[in-house]
Design a protein around this motif. Sequence first.
Motif, mmCIF file in Angstrom:
data_model
loop_
_atom_site.group_PDB
_atom_site.id
_atom_site.type_symbol
_atom_site.label_atom_id
_atom_site.label_comp_id
_atom_site.label_asym_id
_atom_site.label_seq_id
_atom_site.Cartn_x
_atom_site.Cartn_y
_atom_site.Cartn_z
ATOM 1 N N ILE A 56 0.837 -1.205 0.000
ATOM 2 C CA ILE A 56 0.000 0.000 0.000
ATOM 3 C C ILE A 56 0.869 1.251 0.000
ATOM 4 N N THR A 57 1.878 1.267 0.850
ATOM 5 C CA THR A 57 2.730 2.456 0.976
ATOM 6 C C THR A 57 3.383 2.818 -0.356
ATOM 7 N N VAL A 58 4.089 1.866 -0.945
ATOM 8 C CA VAL A 58 4.850 2.167 -2.158
ATOM 9 C C VAL A 58 3.925 2.368 -3.351
ATOM 10 N N SER A 59 2.863 1.597 -3.444
ATOM 11 C CA SER A 59 1.927 1.749 -4.563
ATOM 12 C C SER A 59 1.257 3.114 -4.540
ATOM 13 N N GLN A 60 0.866 3.560 -3.351
ATOM 14 C CA GLN A 60 0.219 4.873 -3.244
ATOM 15 C C GLN A 60 1.213 6.008 -3.485
ATOM 16 N N LEU A 61 2.482 5.804 -3.143
ATOM 17 C CA LEU A 61 3.504 6.795 -3.476
ATOM 18 C C LEU A 61 3.673 6.893 -4.994
ATOM 19 N N GLY A 66 2.240 10.462 -9.620
ATOM 20 C CA GLY A 66 1.884 10.446 -11.036
ATOM 21 C C GLY A 66 2.702 9.481 -11.860
ATOM 22 N N THR A 67 3.523 8.663 -11.201
ATOM 23 C CA THR A 67 4.355 7.695 -11.922
ATOM 24 C C THR A 67 3.507 6.597 -12.549
ATOM 25 N N ALA A 169 -4.183 14.902 0.346
ATOM 26 C CA ALA A 169 -4.478 14.652 1.758
ATOM 27 C C ALA A 169 -5.317 13.382 1.924
ATOM 28 N N SER A 170 -6.280 13.168 1.039
ATOM 29 C CA SER A 170 -7.128 11.980 1.111
ATOM 30 C C SER A 170 -6.299 10.720 0.925
ATOM 31 N N ARG A 171 -5.400 10.748 -0.050
ATOM 32 C CA ARG A 171 -4.549 9.579 -0.293
ATOM 33 C C ARG A 171 -3.633 9.310 0.904
ATOM 34 N N ALA A 172 -3.058 10.383 1.445
ATOM 35 C CA ALA A 172 -2.137 10.228 2.569
ATOM 36 C C ALA A 172 -2.854 9.727 3.822
ATOM 37 N N LEU A 173 -4.024 10.285 4.111
ATOM 38 C CA LEU A 173 -4.766 9.887 5.304
ATOM 39 C C LEU A 173 -5.232 8.442 5.223
ATOM 40 N N ALA A 174 -5.807 8.051 4.077
ATOM 41 C CA ALA A 174 -6.307 6.686 3.921
ATOM 42 C C ALA A 174 -5.159 5.684 4.005
ATOM 43 N N SER A 175 -4.067 5.986 3.333
ATOM 44 C CA SER A 175 -2.919 5.078 3.338
ATOM 45 C C SER A 175 -2.325 4.963 4.731
ATOM 46 N N ALA A 176 -2.115 6.118 5.381
ATOM 47 C CA ALA A 176 -1.463 6.119 6.688
ATOM 48 C C ALA A 176 -2.277 5.352 7.724
ATOM 49 N N ALA A 177 -3.597 5.532 7.713
ATOM 50 C CA ALA A 177 -4.440 4.864 8.703
ATOM 51 C C ALA A 177 -4.320 3.351 8.598
ATOM 52 N N ILE A 178 -4.362 2.841 7.381
ATOM 53 C CA ILE A 178 -4.296 1.392 7.191
ATOM 54 C C ILE A 178 -2.888 0.869 7.438
ATOM 55 N N VAL A 179 -1.887 1.571 6.913
ATOM 56 C CA VAL A 179 -0.505 1.108 7.036
ATOM 57 C C VAL A 179 -0.058 1.089 8.493
ATOM 58 N N VAL A 180 -0.373 2.137 9.240
ATOM 59 C CA VAL A 180 0.008 2.172 10.647
ATOM 60 C C VAL A 180 -0.631 1.023 11.418
ATOM 61 N N ALA A 181 -1.904 0.759 11.161
ATOM 62 C CA ALA A 181 -2.587 -0.353 11.839
ATOM 63 C C ALA A 181 -1.932 -1.687 11.496
ATOM 64 N N LEU A 182 -1.602 -1.887 10.233
ATOM 65 C CA LEU A 182 -0.982 -3.146 9.812
ATOM 66 C C LEU A 182 0.408 -3.326 10.415
ATOM 67 N N VAL A 183 1.189 -2.260 10.419
ATOM 68 C CA VAL A 183 2.550 -2.346 10.962
ATOM 69 C C VAL A 183 2.513 -2.595 12.474
ATOM 70 N N LEU A 184 1.614 -1.904 13.170
ATOM 71 C CA LEU A 184 1.476 -2.134 14.610
ATOM 72 C C LEU A 184 1.062 -3.573 14.883
ATOM 73 N N PHE A 185 0.131 -4.093 14.095
ATOM 74 C CA PHE A 185 -0.290 -5.484 14.267
ATOM 75 C C PHE A 185 0.879 -6.435 14.031
ATOM 76 N N ALA A 186 1.668 -6.171 12.988
ATOM 77 C CA ALA A 186 2.774 -7.063 12.652
ATOM 78 C C ALA A 186 3.828 -7.107 13.750
#
Length: 351
Positions: A56-61, A66-67, A169-186
Amino acid sequence: MESTQLVILAGLAIGLVYGVVGLLSGFCLMSSMRGFLAKGDARLVRTYALAMAVAITVSQLLAGSGTVDLGKSIYLQQTFSAPVLFLGGLLFGYGMVLSNGCGSRALVLLGRGNLRSFVVVIVLAIAAQMTLKGLIAPARIALVQASQTTINANSLPSLLAMLGFGEAASRALASAAIVVALVLFAFAHPAYRRSPGQIAAGITVGLLVASGWFVTGYLGADDFNPVPVTSLTFIAPIADALQYAMLSTGLTLNFGIATVAGVFAGSLVTALVTGNFHLEGYSSPRHMMRSGSGAALMGIGGVMAFGCSIGQGLTGLSTLAVASFVAVAGILLGTTAGLRGALRVQPLAAA
């Protein structure tokens, strides 16, 4: 080198790496959930969560810069059938338990000499092709047409944008919320933090998903001969690979076929080098029937769900598409039903 040739070679390389990592780490959603639900071993499921976070992190970046235009993928469509996606996920998840692994895992185990996986791959490919273009296709199309809907917000960032947030902002917020939860779980699990091999596997698989987007969405962005924007997925590519093996004349190689070949080759070479190659077969006709039935369900369900535990579970979710969350919910529920409860698939020794 033409862009299409570059994409094929890159797909082969991505598949090779996935085959190596898959064999050495045991990366598989079904194995992860079995360990988590039945055996109390949560390390593999945390590897899957980490892979999802990286993807999610790298794909959304890539998308935000615009890549790569992820909107050109099959996942971010505004018109889709949520019931068919969910039902397909259910069938795939339950079939995955019956077959003791998903399509990508079957390819990896086939490279190690597991002949049960050969049956799974062949039956899955035939069932998928029947659902895509064959006898089952008209019923699938009719179901989709009867239940499809159109939504303006087809991803989590677009949902946030409707609330007034800007695109970035929408892309950053959505990505960050999910990524942080996943990393904390891991990394909340002490045993997982002491498993460098599993951590490396999760990071690598996540990067492979993002690499697929870069290869097809950037390197393959030829105005005169464009390639479909896609990444790691295994249902339709396995079906296409079998068809290409039988009828290569008049057909063309693509990223998916190259990836399938790479996964098998990577696993095979790794098994030979490490001394883990050995032939395995079925223990009984009942075992074969159950495995083949699961493969058929995976082929049918995977086409209905637009992907598998990798194609939707990692690649689809990396786009943050609403449709992918629906399909993955079905996959998780189908897998859970096969591992626990009244529909639990009994171990062969007790079957």
